[in-house]
Structure formats: structure tokens, C-alpha cells
Design an enzyme around this catalytic site. Structure first.
Site, PDB file in Angstrom:
ATOM      1  N   ASP A 288       0.866  -1.175   0.000  1.00 53.99           N
ATOM      2  CA  ASP A 288       0.000   0.000   0.000  1.00 53.99           C
ATOM      3  C   ASP A 288       0.906   1.230   0.000  1.00 53.99           C
ATOM      4  OD1 ASP A 288      -2.143   1.700  -0.060  1.00 53.99           O
ATOM      5  OD2 ASP A 288      -3.205   0.777   1.591  1.00 53.99           O
TER       6      ASP A 288
HETATM    7  C1  NOJ Z   1      -3.918   4.025   0.159  1.00 58.43           C
HETATM    8  C2  NOJ Z   1      -5.134   3.157   0.268  1.00 58.43           C
HETATM    9  O1  NOJ Z   1      -5.107   2.415   1.465  1.00 58.43           O
HETATM   10  C3  NOJ Z   1      -5.283   2.207  -0.893  1.00 58.43           C
HETATM   11  O2  NOJ Z   1      -6.487   1.514  -0.771  1.00 58.43           O
HETATM   12  C4  NOJ Z   1      -5.202   2.946  -2.196  1.00 58.43           C
HETATM   13  O3  NOJ Z   1      -5.367   2.060  -3.266  1.00 58.43           O
HETATM   14  C5  NOJ Z   1      -3.856   3.641  -2.267  1.00 58.43           C
HETATM   15  N1  NOJ Z   1      -3.733   4.572  -1.176  1.00 58.43           N
HETATM   16  C6  NOJ Z   1      -3.664   4.370  -3.584  1.00 58.43           C
HETATM   17  O4  NOJ Z   1      -4.484   5.457  -3.662  1.00 58.43           O
END
Ligand code: NOJ
Length: 746
Positions: A288
């Protein structure tokens, strides 16, 4: 001379790449052979570049820690993928930069296409309330069609995290509390996004997230730790990820949390042992946003190099935005801390997807401005979104059949901060486009479209969403006095749920419940529409309002969908995918609890039992609950046998009758209870459901089947087994309205 020489070298290199990776021998070589042929040409730096993902040039969806010269890095082949590059033109521009790199390896463009792209669909939790898997799959299909036309290859969805804590802002993005429903929804979404085949230009790669157990953050606080037994992890939380893998999900994303002390991004057990070895996951794993580097904050890694090493060795193939891989991986390999084979393994998985998507054959096949324009305002997509939206609405209360509104209603007062709201209807994780103010059907517009000719509509905002100002109450009460019926639209603002949007108080914000009290005092029939990204607590309203529709966030067609239900053009059929607590103090509250050694006999029993002295254990509205404009009766279940062995089927039949005055759809749910286990088992577990549309007066017999396989669970040794003994099977239309029979597994 030197110039000519270097031109020849470039020409020969290009030929080699084209021959090995391109179209010339494409038909004869398998994808694995093509991947290997590219890998052979790559330097260590180029390989590490493939493991690196950056956010694009525009809006970031996370905390950017460091700027980088992205065009320069693209041209050097230091970036394998980008997120947040929006639209056919911009993806084309970035792809052109990547193709100036030595090996011309195309980029993958990822984006959070969570509930629609151009046409916004209901938030995922709302869609889950439809319990309609075909509709959910179609919603993802539409999103993929629109996003892929704008150059997107890959969506960071579905989020399949089970959550039993409505304080957590990201419940809006998942399918609620139940592993069975959550698994089916996960599979439907993966299939919808990926379509018939990856490589079709209308197919997005899906990404199951956030692996794992992100939804169990302690206290419902986003990014917080998760501490749970491996049995609970396997029996509840891992199931929807497994369903996504079984449905062929192309990628998985690690979660921010630690699980029992190890950050998920470096969790060898879940990433290698479970995901790769047990589930045979063939795609690649992405961190993530920044979660590799965040292992330093967790207190798990001593520095960036340490974090990069731990994550890659655990099986996290691509680093989203932490830059730990790009900055440290080379020295880790050169020092012998990481073998180049480990890098190769991850690069192979990423290249494989690029081949499967057809990007080596044509890196621009997704950025097609013509196709993008065709999706810009697609009538058919809006119709699908409207249908999805009305299926997502849950009727929580309907005293004296106030809804649907009758022909004799001549004056309607519409009151509340969300009546004329525009962008709020889209909810969190949606794109806002410049022309949204005309595209989004507000709730006011929807009711006006439907009733403008038959009724007079009055409006007062009454108050804001969060502001403490009650100066608008007077006007609201005045118009209520003039009306035959009042519709109030209240709730959260869209950005009160979503990422980093945990709330400790999940009541109606601001002075909205006070406004409801003031309007209620007029004595007028009162319909409440509640807009929110999570289950809210609204006890006074639930006790007093005459009718309540829970509409979540419904997207572009919100107003039309709400009007469809308010006027009975659609008979509501939604069922809650999460239990609604009576107070925050009850959280987590979920239907599938363990009985404990001291279960209360009833809600008044406080005699040394597992209960609160100040409120019942039961939720305000249970999982699976939702009313209709008609009524249904469900017979006692009839079983084909009282004993089954492995390999035999328990066949359960129930007859459902529409006993009311409207045609309608009911969701018949099947639960079971394993009465004695080597581990205690939940009082009820959902194991099947069917939706049945019945005309008034019509009856139908439904058949469910259970086998020994459905009764399995992960035991103390994490073996997936069933245990012979007594079971109950229950059928009904919510866990607190079931009829049961016993049977034995021999
Ligand atoms: C953080 C989020 O937790 C995730 O779900 C998302 O896909 C990414 N940022 C990218 O935006």
C-alpha cells in the site's frame, strides 16, 4: 562515426527487444518465454525499476514524502508503474516517456476505481446491501469499461476487508461484516473488473486489498494494529481474499496494519505461506502507499534498506510510493543481502501481467481518446447505475405504510442539508468531474422529476451537516406545517467516511437530530433519508420517524433512485450487510458471535450473564435486515434427511409467499450452527441466500443445499475440517427472524 555506431547499437537493441518481446514471434512464444526473453536483457537497475510504483503528476492519494524527477526516471526505466495519471492523453504522455527507456518496457497505470469512474455507482457497502451479485458484477464491469477507455489498466479494487467496526471509515469500501457474503461479493467484483479475459481493452486488472485483516484495526482507528488468533484470521477475515484469488484476481495489495506484531507488508506467513503456497496465487503483490517505508515507524525495520529487504523477501513485489526499493535494492543485492533471483521472481510476475494486458504488443492500446469520449456520458451506464442504486437502498422502518407516497400527497416539504447537495451523493473514493453539477441527479431533482407534475415541492435546508447553527429550524418547521408529508435528507458528509476517516462518535453529525425533533413536533408524516458511508447511531430518529430509508451514497443517479423507491416505482429490497449498533459502546456488534459460557436468557436477564446493564446486546438493526412494501411469509424448513455423511447433501426446502399488497423481492437467508466443536463456533453462520421476486399472492418453494464441505472450519491446528455431531440449520429473512431444524453430520 561515433554517432552512426551508437545508432546501429540502438537499432540492434531495438530489434532484439522486438524479436524477443514484441509481436514478431508473439504467436509462437508462450508468455513465460516472452517474459524470460525480456528479463535476460535487463540490467539490475532496470529490474529494480519494474518493482517501483510512483504516483503521477497530479493529485496524490497519500502523503508524498519526497519529490522525484519522474519524467527523467521514466526515461531511464526506473519506474514500472504509475498511479493517479488520469485520462487517455496523460497516460499516453507518460507511456511515451517510458518508451524512451532503453528496453521500452511499458508502464502499468493503476487507479482507485472503487465504485465507478465516470458514472459513479453506489459505494461498495451500499452495493453489498443489494445482495445482488449479478448487479454488483455489472457495476464493476461498467467501471472497467469507462476507466480502461481512459488509459487505466488496473484498479485498486475490490477492497474485501471484513469489518465489524463502523467507526472505521473504510467500511464504506467493503462488503460489511460477513465472510460468506463478503466472499461472493469479492468474486463478483473481480469478475466484473477483469471481464472475460485480461488483455481485452475493456478489462482492468483487479487488486484484492488490503491483505490482510485491515478491517480489524483496533478501536476502528485507521492504520491501527490488528491482534487476532490465526483461527479467527482464517475462519473470518481471510475468506474474501481467498475468494478473490479463486476468482483470478490479478494482483493483491498489502495492508498498512501489523498482524500480531508483524506489519502485513513484510508478513511472510500471510504473503508467502498462505497467499502463494496454500492459495497458489499467480499474480503480483503491491504494497500500500508507503507501507514499506512505514515499517520504520512501526518499529519493525531499522531503516529503509531493512524495510525494503523485509518486504521483498516476504513477497511484496512492488513498492507503492515509499521509494525504499528504488533507493536500496541495488546495494542490497550487491552486498549479498538479497539474491538477484528474488528480484527476478518479482520482475517476472510484473512483466507477465504487462504481457497479459497486451502492453508489449501495443503500449497505447488503452489510451484511446475516441473511446474515452464515448464513455463520457453513457446513457446505458447511467441506467445501470440507477438500477444498482435503488437496489442498494434499505427500508429500515415504514409505520402505517407511509411509503410509498400515495397519489393524494399534494405538498411535499423537503428538508435537510443533503436535499440539494450535489457532489456528496458520490461518496468517498469517487472522481469529481468538471460537469458533475449537471450530471449528478440531486435528491431534490430526483423527487422533482418524478412528482413535479402531481405535487408541490417546498424546500428548506434547516441546518448544515456539521455546523452547530440552528437558525434555519424555523423556516424548516414553517414549510413542514404547509406540507402533507415531510422528507428529510440527513447524514454524514461524503468525506466523513473513507480512508483516514475514522469516527469515535457515529451519530448524526451537527444539529441534524435536533432538526428532526423540531420537524417531528409538527406532527406531519415524516420520512427520513439517511446518507452515510457507514452504519450510524440514530436512536431517537429510529424511535420516532415514521419511515426511514438508508441510502448510503448512491452516486450519479442518487436522486432518481431515491425517487423510484419513495414513489413505489421500485419496491425496496436491500438488506443490511452490517449490524447497526445502538451505541458506540456495543462495537463490535455482529450477528456471528460466540455464545459464551453465560449467555443471557433474554434482553432483561442481567443475572451474572454476558450483557450490558444499560442496553441490550442486540444491535439496533441486525445484519440481513431490510423491509419491503409488501410482506412475506416463510415456511418452516423441510429437510430431506436428518443425518448426512461426507459426500451426501442436506436439501432444505422453504416456501416463500408474498402476503402483502405489492410485488416484491425477498432475500431468503440460510444459516447454520455447529452445536459442539473443538473450537467454539458462532451462534449462526450465513451459508447461502437466494433472492426471489414474487408477485402479490404468489408463492414459490426454494431449495438450498448444504454439504459437509460447507460445515468446515479451521481448527486449532489450522486444518480445514468438519466435525461430526449435531447442527442446526435456519432459514428466514434476517438472523433474528429464522426458523430452524436440527440435523446430524455422521
Ligand atoms: C492508500 C489506500 O489504502 C489504498 O487503498 C489505495 O489504493 C492507495 N492509497 C492508492 O491510492
Amino acid at each position: 562515426m561515433k554517432n552512426t555506431y551508437s545508432r546501429i547499437v540502438v537499432f540492434l537493441m531495438t530489434c532484439i527487444v522486438m524479436l524477443s518481446a514484441g509481436t514478431i514471434y508473439a504467436q509462437q512464444l508462450t508468455i513465460d518465454q516472452r517474459v524470460d526473453s525480456v528479463l535476460k536483457l535487463m540490467t539490475l537497475d532496470e529490474k529494480i525499476g519494474q518493482l517501483n510504483q510512483y504516483s503521477g503528476f497530479e493529485e496524490a492519494t497519500g502523503p508524498v514524502t519526497e519529490e522525484a524527477d519522474k519524467p527523467e526516471q521514466l526515461r531511464k526505466g526506473m519506474i514500472g508503474s504509475m498511479l493517479n495519471v488520469t485520462g487517455a492523453v496523460k497516460t499516453r504522455q507518460a507511456q511515451e516517456m517510458a518508451l524512451q527507456s532503453r528496453l521500452k518496457i511499458p508502464l502499468l497505470f493503476g487507479q482507485d476505481v472503487i465504485h465507478g469512474y465516470r458514472t459513479i455507482f453506489p459505494i461498495p457497502l451500499a452495493e453489498a446491501a443489494s445482495w445482488d451479485l449479478e448487479a454488483i458484477e455489472l457495476s464493476a464491469r461498467v467501471a472497467a469499461t469507462e476507466a480502461s477507455a481512459a488509459g487505466v489498466h488496473w484498479t485498486f479494487a475490490p477492497m474485501v476487508d471484513i469489518s465489524r467496526d463502523p467507526r472505521w471509515g473504510r467500511v464504506m469500501e467493503g462488503a460489511g461484516e460477513d465472510p460468506y457474503l463478503g466472499s461472493l461479493v469479492a468474486a463478483a467484483r473481480v469478475k466484473g473488473f477483469q471481464g472475460n479475459c485480461l488483455g481485452n481493452t475493456d478489462a482492468l486488472m483487479a487488486c484484492g486489498k488490503h491483505f490482510a485483516a485491515y478491517g480489524a484495526a483496533v478501536g476502528g482507528r485507521d492504520y491501527n494494529s490488528v491482534d487476532m488468533s490465526l483461527q479467527q484470521l482464517h475462519n473470518v477475515y481471510l475468506k474474501p481474499y481467498k475468494a478473490a484469488v479463486d476468482a483470478g484476481v490479478a494482483t493483491m495489495m498489502t495492508s498498512f496494519n501489523d498482524i500480531n506484531g508483524i506489519p502485513a507488508t513484510a508478513h511472510k506467513y500471510i504473503l508467502r505461506k498462505v497467499l502463494r503456497d496454500k492459495w497458489n496465487f499467480q499474480g503480483f503483490v503491491l504494497s500500500d502507499w508507503g507501507s514499506v517505508g512505514e515499517m520504520i515507524n512501526h518499529g519493525y525495520s531499522a531503516g529503509e534498506a531493512d524495510a525494503a529487504k523485509a518486504a521483498l523477501l516476504a513477497g511484496c513485489d512492488m513498492d507503492m510510493e515509499s521509494r525504499c526499493y528504488i533507493k536500496n535494492m541495488k546495494s542490497l543485492v550487491l552486498s549479498g543481502a538479497i539474491s538477484e533471483d528474488v528480484i527476478d521472481e518479482s520482475v517476472r510476475l510484473i512483466l507477465r501481467k504487462k504481457f497479459e494486458m497486451g502492453l508489449f504488443d501495443d503500449p497505447f492500446r488503452f489510451c484511446n481518446e475516441e473511446r474515452e469520449k464515448q464513455q463520457w456520458d453513457n446513457r446505458a451506464h447511467r441506467d445501470i447505475a440507477r438500477n444498482m442504486a435503488r437496489k442498494s437502498i434499505v427500508l429500515l422502518k415504514n409505520d402505517k405504510e407511509l411509503l410509498p407516497l400515495k397519489e393524494n400527497v399534494k405538498t411535499i416539504a423537503m428538508i435537510g442539508p443533503l436535499v440539494k447537495a450535489v457532489g456528496e451523493n458520490n461518496g468517498f473514493w469517487s472522481y469529481s468531474w468538471p460537469d458533475d453539477s449537471v450530471r449528478i441527479v440531486t435528491q431534490w431533482q430526483g423527487i422533482l422529476n418524478r412528482a413535479g407534475n402531481q405535487a408541490n415541492l417546498l424546500y428548506a435546508k434547516g441546518c448544515g451537516i456539521t455546523e452547530p447553527d440552528s437558525s434555519g429550524f424555523k423556516e424548516a418547521v414553517e414549510i413542514a406545517m404547509k406540507a402533507d408529508v415531510v422528507i428529510m435528507s440527513v447524514g454524514e458528509s461524503a468525506n466523513m467516511s473513507g480512508e483516514a476517516k475514522s469516527r469515535s462518535n457515529i451519530q448524526l453529525p451537527g444539529v441534524q437530530e435536533e432538526l428532526i425533533k423540531a420537524v417531528y413536533a409538527t406532527g406531519k408524516p415524516l420520512v427520513i433519508i439517511i446518507n452515510a458511508g457507514r452504519p450510524l447511531v440514530f436512536n431517537w430518529t429510529a424511535d420516532h420517524a415514521h419511515a426511514i430509508l438508508y441510502t448510503w451514497w448512491l452516486g450519479t443517479e442518487a436522486g432518481n433512485a431515491i425517487a423510484d423507491v419513495v414513489f413505489g416505482d421500485y419496491n425496496p429490497s436491500g438488506k443490511l450487510p452490517m449490524s447497526f449498533p445502538r451505541s458506540e459502546g456495543q462495537i463490535p456488534v455482529y450477528y456471528s458471535y460466540f455464545n459464551t459460557g453465560r449467555p443471557p436468557k433474554d434482553e432483561n436477564d442481567l443475572n451474572y450473564v454476558s450483557a450490558y446493564i444499560d442496553m441490550p446486546n442486540s444491535p439496533r438493526f441486525p445484519f440481513g435486515y431490510g423491509l419491503s412494501y409488501t410482506s412475506f411469509s416463510i415456511s418452516e424448513p423441510v429437510l430431506n434427511t436428518t443425518n448426512i455423511t461426507a459426500g451426501e447433501e442436506l436439501i432444505i426446502k422453504v416456501t416463500v409467499s408474498n402476503t402483502g399488497n405489492a410485488d416484491g423481492t425477498e432475500t431468503i437467508q440460510l444459516y447454520f450452527r455447529d452445536k459442539v466443536g473443538s473450537l467454539v463456533r458462532p451462534v449462526k453462520q450465513l451459508a447461502g441466500f437466494q433472492q426471489v421476486f414474487l408477485r402479490k399472492g404468489e408463492s414459490r418453494t426454494l431449495t438450498f443445499t448444504l454439504t459437509e464441505k460447507d460445515l468446515r472450519f479451521y481448527n486449532e491446528n489450522l486444518e480445514f475440517v468438519s466435525e461430526p455431531g449435531e447442527f442446526d440449520v435456519f432459514v428466514g429473512n434476517s438472523p433474528d427472524n429464522l426458523k430452524g431444524k436440527g440435523f446430524v453430520l455422521d
